[in-house]
Design a protein around this motif. Structure first.
Motif, short mmCIF file in Angstrom:
data_model
loop_
_atom_site.label_atom_id
_atom_site.label_comp_id
_atom_site.label_asym_id
_atom_site.label_seq_id
_atom_site.Cartn_x
_atom_site.Cartn_y
_atom_site.Cartn_z
N ALA A 79 -31.94 80.97 26.97
CA ALA A 79 -31.07 79.97 26.35
C ALA A 79 -31.66 79.47 25.04
N MET A 80 -32.96 79.23 25.02
CA MET A 80 -33.60 78.76 23.79
C MET A 80 -33.55 79.82 22.70
N GLN A 81 -33.75 81.08 23.08
CA GLN A 81 -33.69 82.17 22.10
C GLN A 81 -32.28 82.27 21.51
N LEU A 82 -31.26 82.19 22.36
CA LEU A 82 -29.88 82.26 21.88
C LEU A 82 -29.55 81.06 20.99
N LEU A 83 -30.00 79.89 21.39
CA LEU A 83 -29.75 78.68 20.60
C LEU A 83 -30.43 78.78 19.23
N GLU A 84 -31.66 79.26 19.22
CA GLU A 84 -32.38 79.41 17.96
C GLU A 84 -31.64 80.38 17.02
N LYS A 85 -31.17 81.49 17.58
CA LYS A 85 -30.44 82.46 16.78
C LYS A 85 -29.11 81.87 16.28
N HIS A 86 -28.46 81.09 17.13
CA HIS A 86 -27.19 80.46 16.74
C HIS A 86 -27.42 79.50 15.57
N LEU A 87 -28.45 78.69 15.69
CA LEU A 87 -28.72 77.74 14.61
C LEU A 87 -29.12 78.47 13.32
N ASP A 88 -29.95 79.49 13.47
CA ASP A 88 -30.46 80.21 12.31
C ASP A 88 -29.39 81.05 11.63
N HIS A 89 -28.43 81.53 12.38
CA HIS A 89 -27.42 82.44 11.83
C HIS A 89 -26.08 81.73 11.62
N CYS A 90 -25.46 81.36 12.72
CA CYS A 90 -24.09 80.84 12.68
C CYS A 90 -23.99 79.48 11.99
N VAL A 91 -24.86 78.56 12.39
CA VAL A 91 -24.79 77.21 11.82
C VAL A 91 -25.23 77.24 10.36
N ARG A 92 -26.28 78.02 10.06
CA ARG A 92 -26.73 78.09 8.67
C ARG A 92 -25.63 78.64 7.76
N GLU A 93 -24.95 79.70 8.19
CA GLU A 93 -23.86 80.25 7.38
C GLU A 93 -22.72 79.24 7.20
N ALA A 94 -22.43 78.48 8.25
CA ALA A 94 -21.38 77.47 8.15
C ALA A 94 -21.79 76.36 7.19
N MET A 95 -23.07 76.00 7.20
CA MET A 95 -23.54 74.95 6.30
C MET A 95 -23.44 75.42 4.84
N VAL A 96 -23.73 76.68 4.60
CA VAL A 96 -23.60 77.22 3.24
C VAL A 96 -22.14 77.20 2.80
N ALA A 97 -21.24 77.57 3.75
CA ALA A 97 -19.80 77.57 3.44
C ALA A 97 -19.29 76.15 3.23
N GLY A 98 -19.86 75.20 3.98
CA GLY A 98 -19.48 73.79 3.85
C GLY A 98 -18.13 73.48 4.46
N GLY A 99 -17.65 72.27 4.22
CA GLY A 99 -16.34 71.85 4.69
C GLY A 99 -16.27 71.62 6.19
N ASP A 100 -15.04 71.76 6.71
CA ASP A 100 -14.79 71.52 8.12
C ASP A 100 -15.52 72.51 9.01
N THR A 101 -15.71 73.74 8.53
CA THR A 101 -16.39 74.75 9.32
C THR A 101 -17.81 74.31 9.64
N ALA A 102 -18.50 73.73 8.68
CA ALA A 102 -19.86 73.27 8.89
C ALA A 102 -19.89 72.16 9.94
#
Length: 136
Positions: A96-119
Motif C-alpha cells: 500500500a505504501m509503495q502504491l501510494l508513493e507512486k500515486h503521489l509521485d506520478h498521478c498527483v504530481r502531473e495533476a499539480m503541474v496541470a493545475g486547476g480542478d484536476t489538481a
C-alpha cells in the motif's frame, strides 16, 4: 490450484495490465435496471514501471495467506498464527505504501503541474486514500 482459479487469476492480471480504460457507471433516474457504463480514458497508473515488483510482493503475500490457512487447518498454536497474520499485514501495508508513493509521485504530481480542478481532485483523492490506509 484448480484450472478455474488459474484462469481467473490470468484474467485479472490481463485486466490490470490492459490499456488504461476505466468503466464509470451512471445510475439513471429510472433506477439500476437501466444501468449503463461509459468508458473513460485515464492516464496509466503510476506503478506501471514497477508492475513486476508489485506483483511479486502480492504473490508473496498470497503465499503467506495460504500458509495461514494451512496453520489453521493443522490446529497450530494461536501465537504462531497471529505472528503470521502480523507478517502478512505488514506485507500488505508495504504494498500500500509503495502504491501510494507512486500515486503521489506520478498521478498527483502531473495533476499539480496541470493545475486547476484536476489538481484539487487528485489531492482530495490522495487524502481519502491515506485516510483509508490509516483506518486499517
Amino acid at each position: 490450484m484448480t484450472s478455474y482459479l488459474r484462469d481467473m487469476r490470468a484474467a485479472r492480471c490481463a485486466e490490470v495490465r490492459s490499456p488504461s480504460v476505466r468503466r464509470r457507471y451512471v445510475i439513471p433516474a429510472g433506477g439500476i435496471g437501466q444501468l449503463e457504463h461509459v468508458e473513460v480514458e485515464q492516464a496509466p497508473p503510476g506503478y506501471r514501471d514497477d508492475t513486476d515488483v508489485v506483483l511479486k510482493r502480492l504473490r508473496r503475500i498470497e503465499g503467506q495467506i495460504l500458509g495461514l490457512q494451512r496453520l489453521v487447518e493443522e490446529d497450530r498454536y494461536c501465537i504462531d498464527v497471529l505472528t503470521q497474520v502480523a507478517a502478512t499485514t505488514k506485507g500488505l501495508q508495504a504494498v500500500a505504501m509503495q502504491l501510494l508513493e507512486k500515486h503521489l509521485d506520478h498521478c498527483v504530481r502531473e495533476a499539480m503541474v496541470a493545475g486547476g480542478d484536476t489538481a484539487e481532485e487528485k489531492v482530495a483523492e490522495a487524502s481519502r486514500a491515506i485516510a483509508r490506509l490509516l483506518r486499517t
